[in-house]
Design a protein around this motif. Structure first.
Motif, PDB file in Angstrom:
ATOM      1  N   TYR A 128       0.713  -1.348  -0.103  1.00 14.10           N
ATOM      2  CA  TYR A 128      -0.130   0.090   0.074  1.00 14.10           C
ATOM      3  C   TYR A 128       0.833   1.239   0.137  1.00 14.10           C
ATOM      4  CZ  TYR A 128      -3.768  -3.349   0.780  1.00 14.10           C
ATOM      5  OH  TYR A 128      -4.451  -4.295   0.609  1.00 14.10           O
ATOM      6  N   SER A 129       2.019   1.112  -0.131  1.00 13.43           N
ATOM      7  CA  SER A 129       3.099   2.110  -0.415  1.00 13.43           C
ATOM      8  C   SER A 129       3.591   2.496  -1.758  1.00 13.43           C
ATOM      9  CB  SER A 129       4.395   2.236   0.497  1.00 13.43           C
ATOM     10  OG  SER A 129       3.934   1.940   1.967  1.00 13.43           O
ATOM     11  N   VAL A 130       3.483   1.749  -2.632  1.00 18.56           N
ATOM     12  CA  VAL A 130       3.795   1.724  -3.920  1.00 18.56           C
ATOM     13  C   VAL A 130       2.717   2.831  -4.604  1.00 18.56           C
ATOM     14  CG1 VAL A 130       4.834  -0.444  -4.241  1.00 18.56           C
ATOM     15  CG2 VAL A 130       2.217  -0.130  -4.627  1.00 18.56           C
ATOM     16  N   PRO A 131       3.203   3.585  -5.769  1.00 11.15           N
ATOM     17  CA  PRO A 131       2.441   4.568  -6.297  1.00 11.15           C
ATOM     18  C   PRO A 131       1.129   4.191  -7.064  1.00 11.15           C
ATOM     19  CG  PRO A 131       4.392   3.970  -7.717  1.00 11.15           C
ATOM     20  CD  PRO A 131       4.565   3.310  -6.630  1.00 11.15           C
ATOM     21  N   VAL A 132       0.156   4.987  -7.413  1.00  4.84           N
ATOM     22  CA  VAL A 132      -0.922   4.589  -8.024  1.00  4.84           C
ATOM     23  C   VAL A 132      -0.560   3.955  -9.495  1.00  4.84           C
ATOM     24  CG1 VAL A 132      -3.101   5.825  -9.347  1.00  4.84           C
ATOM     25  CG2 VAL A 132      -2.118   6.712  -7.288  1.00  4.84           C
ATOM     26  N   SER A 157       1.816  10.640  -8.405  1.00  6.91           N
ATOM     27  CA  SER A 157       2.090   9.729  -7.338  1.00  6.91           C
ATOM     28  C   SER A 157       3.215   9.034  -7.822  1.00  6.91           C
ATOM     29  CB  SER A 157       0.696   8.565  -7.244  1.00  6.91           C
ATOM     30  OG  SER A 157       1.298   7.534  -6.715  1.00  6.91           O
ATOM     31  N   SER A 158       3.444   9.004  -9.327  1.00  6.02           N
ATOM     32  CA  SER A 158       4.521   8.085  -9.691  1.00  6.02           C
ATOM     33  C   SER A 158       5.951   8.825  -9.593  1.00  6.02           C
ATOM     34  CB  SER A 158       4.334   7.671 -11.246  1.00  6.02           C
ATOM     35  OG  SER A 158       3.309   7.031 -11.629  1.00  6.02           O
ATOM     36  N   LEU A 159       5.973  10.252  -9.856  1.00  4.00           N
ATOM     37  CA  LEU A 159       6.887  10.940  -9.504  1.00  4.00           C
ATOM     38  C   LEU A 159       7.464  11.043  -8.222  1.00  4.00           C
ATOM     39  CD1 LEU A 159       6.192  13.772 -12.315  1.00  4.00           C
ATOM     40  CD2 LEU A 159       7.755  11.837 -12.574  1.00  4.00           C
ATOM     41  N   LEU A 186      13.251   5.641 -14.917  1.00  2.00           N
ATOM     42  CA  LEU A 186      13.008   5.275 -16.222  1.00  2.00           C
ATOM     43  C   LEU A 186      11.762   4.471 -16.426  1.00  2.00           C
ATOM     44  CD1 LEU A 186      14.360   5.383 -19.050  1.00  2.00           C
ATOM     45  CD2 LEU A 186      15.625   3.243 -18.457  1.00  2.00           C
ATOM     46  N   ASN A 187      11.510   3.590 -15.617  1.00  2.00           N
ATOM     47  CA  ASN A 187      10.396   2.834 -15.902  1.00  2.00           C
ATOM     48  C   ASN A 187       9.144   3.577 -15.978  1.00  2.00           C
ATOM     49  OD1 ASN A 187       8.057   0.956 -14.394  1.00  2.00           O
ATOM     50  ND2 ASN A 187       9.274  -0.275 -15.940  1.00  2.00           N
ATOM     51  N   LEU A 188       8.968   4.692 -14.917  1.00  2.00           N
ATOM     52  CA  LEU A 188       7.942   5.434 -14.997  1.00  2.00           C
ATOM     53  C   LEU A 188       7.742   6.249 -15.944  1.00  2.00           C
ATOM     54  CD1 LEU A 188       8.197   6.027 -10.930  1.00  2.00           C
ATOM     55  CD2 LEU A 188       6.417   4.701 -12.009  1.00  2.00           C
ATOM     56  N   LEU A 189       8.912   6.855 -16.529  1.00  2.72           N
ATOM     57  CA  LEU A 189       8.926   7.627 -17.671  1.00  2.72           C
ATOM     58  C   LEU A 189       8.396   6.935 -18.622  1.00  2.72           C
ATOM     59  CD1 LEU A 189      12.371   9.646 -17.302  1.00  2.72           C
ATOM     60  CD2 LEU A 189       9.974  10.692 -17.294  1.00  2.72           C
ATOM     61  N   LEU A 190       8.891   5.731 -19.008  1.00  4.32           N
ATOM     62  CA  LEU A 190       8.432   4.736 -20.055  1.00  4.32           C
ATOM     63  C   LEU A 190       6.933   4.398 -20.287  1.00  4.32           C
ATOM     64  CD1 LEU A 190      11.658   2.628 -20.784  1.00  4.32           C
ATOM     65  CD2 LEU A 190      10.931   4.805 -22.212  1.00  4.32           C
ATOM     66  N   THR A 191       6.490   4.166 -18.858  1.00  6.44           N
ATOM     67  CA  THR A 191       5.208   3.644 -18.891  1.00  6.44           C
ATOM     68  C   THR A 191       4.105   4.678 -18.421  1.00  6.44           C
ATOM     69  OG1 THR A 191       5.338   3.000 -16.563  1.00  6.44           O
ATOM     70  CG2 THR A 191       6.010   1.207 -18.223  1.00  6.44           C
ATOM     71  N   VAL A 192       4.319   5.847 -18.033  1.00  6.67           N
ATOM     72  CA  VAL A 192       3.568   6.737 -17.474  1.00  6.67           C
ATOM     73  C   VAL A 192       3.563   8.220 -18.133  1.00  6.67           C
ATOM     74  CG1 VAL A 192       2.406   7.944 -15.431  1.00  6.67           C
ATOM     75  CG2 VAL A 192       3.129   5.676 -15.288  1.00  6.67           C
ATOM     76  N   ALA A 193       4.954   8.748 -17.696  1.00  6.00           N
ATOM     77  CA  ALA A 193       4.974  10.300 -18.142  1.00  6.00           C
ATOM     78  C   ALA A 193       5.214  10.541 -19.429  1.00  6.00           C
ATOM     79  CB  ALA A 193       6.357  10.638 -17.343  1.00  6.00           C
ATOM     80  N   ILE A 194       6.084   9.740 -20.236  1.00  5.02           N
ATOM     81  CA  ILE A 194       6.111  10.165 -21.685  1.00  5.02           C
ATOM     82  C   ILE A 194       4.929   9.680 -22.419  1.00  5.02           C
ATOM     83  CG2 ILE A 194       7.508   9.444 -23.995  1.00  5.02           C
ATOM     84  CD1 ILE A 194       9.926   9.240 -21.971  1.00  5.02           C
ATOM     85  N   PRO A 195       4.133   8.692 -22.281  1.00  3.48           N
ATOM     86  CA  PRO A 195       3.260   8.225 -23.032  1.00  3.48           C
ATOM     87  C   PRO A 195       2.078   9.247 -22.749  1.00  3.48           C
ATOM     88  CG  PRO A 195       3.937   6.181 -22.201  1.00  3.48           C
ATOM     89  CD  PRO A 195       4.651   7.275 -21.651  1.00  3.48           C
TER      90      PRO A 195
END
Length: 340
Positions: A128-132, A157-159, A186-195
């Motif tokens: 329950y501590s990981v991001p949305v 939440s991701s950033l 890098l994973n969050l950028l590829l899966t969330v932020a950039i898209p």
């Protein structure tokens, strides 16, 4: 019911095959969206029965996540994102629930029930501590939520997670983990932020044409991708289900019940704040859904194997609960123009 419409006929009376194909394609997406309550557990069952075959899809999970994020952002604009940020209360409340309140409550209850095994407590706290979860945007679209608000909550939440997650573990358990910030970001950028940025800019630069013409035909593909993601992530459960003990069954029950209340807290908070329906949907899913894949990676890399079970077992319930709350919201807060 699926929204497929009878294809029109040309001047000569022949059916427009392209329109018929598009109608059938959209009907597939509508069917998945309306039946996720049953499709989600079916995905988990398939993953548990054939984990070796399903796990072959793991390399595709990152691009599939990116595609789902991109498709969800095609309905967004920079203006709507600014509007969401201009009314920050729903964002701040949802983040407060997901980052602080729910992890603290999960830790307190887990310590009370499973204090004899600190590895289980740590796994529950990590869950329950990981991001949305990125799929929050998909469920927001299915449920008629505020896409811009869900995207802002997801991005924030991701950033924030490379800071908030280690800090939460340190404050509540004294666990110090050296998270690979470069890999995580890098994973969050590829899966969330950039898209999300690319999807939003595509819609803005096309003056809304992407939302009208590109988003609808891509929606069924995004929902199929969601099914593939759920099935693939659930394949990690199989080894644990084969070695269940009474304690692990109790952990499963706890995760199921607490996850159900996580969605409920978001719903209650939105109603107490007198938020409109679309914001309520976004706050409900934003509070309830967790990036279990990120939690599983962190558990595998930095903790003993016992910590993994409470994290990955959330896969068994998360999508089923999301589908259940989608039904609850549809009945309790019907969309304008929809029948009760």
């Amino acid at each position: 019911m699926a929204s497929w419409k009878r294809p029109r006929r040309t001047h000569g009376g022949a059916i427009n095959l392209e329109e018929a194909a598009l109608g059938a394609w959209r009907a597939i997406g509508d069917y998945i969206g309306h039946h996720m309550m049953w499709i989600s557990p079916a995905c988990v069952l398939v993953a548990c029965l054939f984990p070796d075959k399903v796990s072959l899809l793991h390399p595709a999970v990152t691009p599939l996540f990116a595609f789902v994020s991109f498709q969800g952002a095609l309905s967004n604009t920079l203006g709507s994102s600014r509007d969401a940020l201009a009314r920050p209360l729903p964002i701040l409340v949802t983040l407060a629930l997901s980052i602080a309140a729910l992890p603290a409550l999960a830790f307190a209850l887990a310590s009370l029930l499973f204090g004899f095994d600190q590895q289980i407590v740590c796994g529950i706290l990590l869950e329950y501590s990981v991001p949305v979860a990125a799929l929050t945007v998909m469920w927001c679209g299915i449920g008629g939520g505020n896409q811009a608000l869900s995207l802002v909550i997801l991005l924030a939440s991701s950033l924030l997670s490379p800071v908030t997650l280690p800090l939460t573990l340190k404050l509540l358990m004294g666990q110090t983990i050296q998270v690979d910030l470069t890999s995580m970001m890098l994973n969050l950028l590829l899966t969330v932020a950039i898209p999300v940025v690319v999807g939003t800019l595509t819609n803005d630069l096309s003056h809304g044409s992407a939302k009208r013409r590109l988003a609808p035909p891509l929606a069924p593909a995004a929902r199929i991708a969601m099914v593939a993601i759920i099935t693939t992530n659930a394949s990690g459960i199989a080894p644990y289900l084969r070695g269940l003990t009474p304690v692990l069954v109790a952990v499963m029950a706890f995760i199921a019940l607490f996850s159900a209340t996580a969605y409920l807290w978001g719903l209650v908070a939105a109603r107490l704040l007198r938020q409109p329906r679309d914001v309520t949907v976004s706050m409900t899913f934003g509070s309830g859904m967790r990036n279990i894949s990120a939690g599983a990676v962190i558990a595998a890399n930095y903790f003993p194997p016992e910590v993994m079970f409470p994290v990955v077992i959330g896969t068994l319930f998360q999508q089923v609960l999301a589908a259940t709350y989608d039904r609850v919201l549809a009945r309790a807060l019907p969309r304008q123009g929809a029948g009760v």
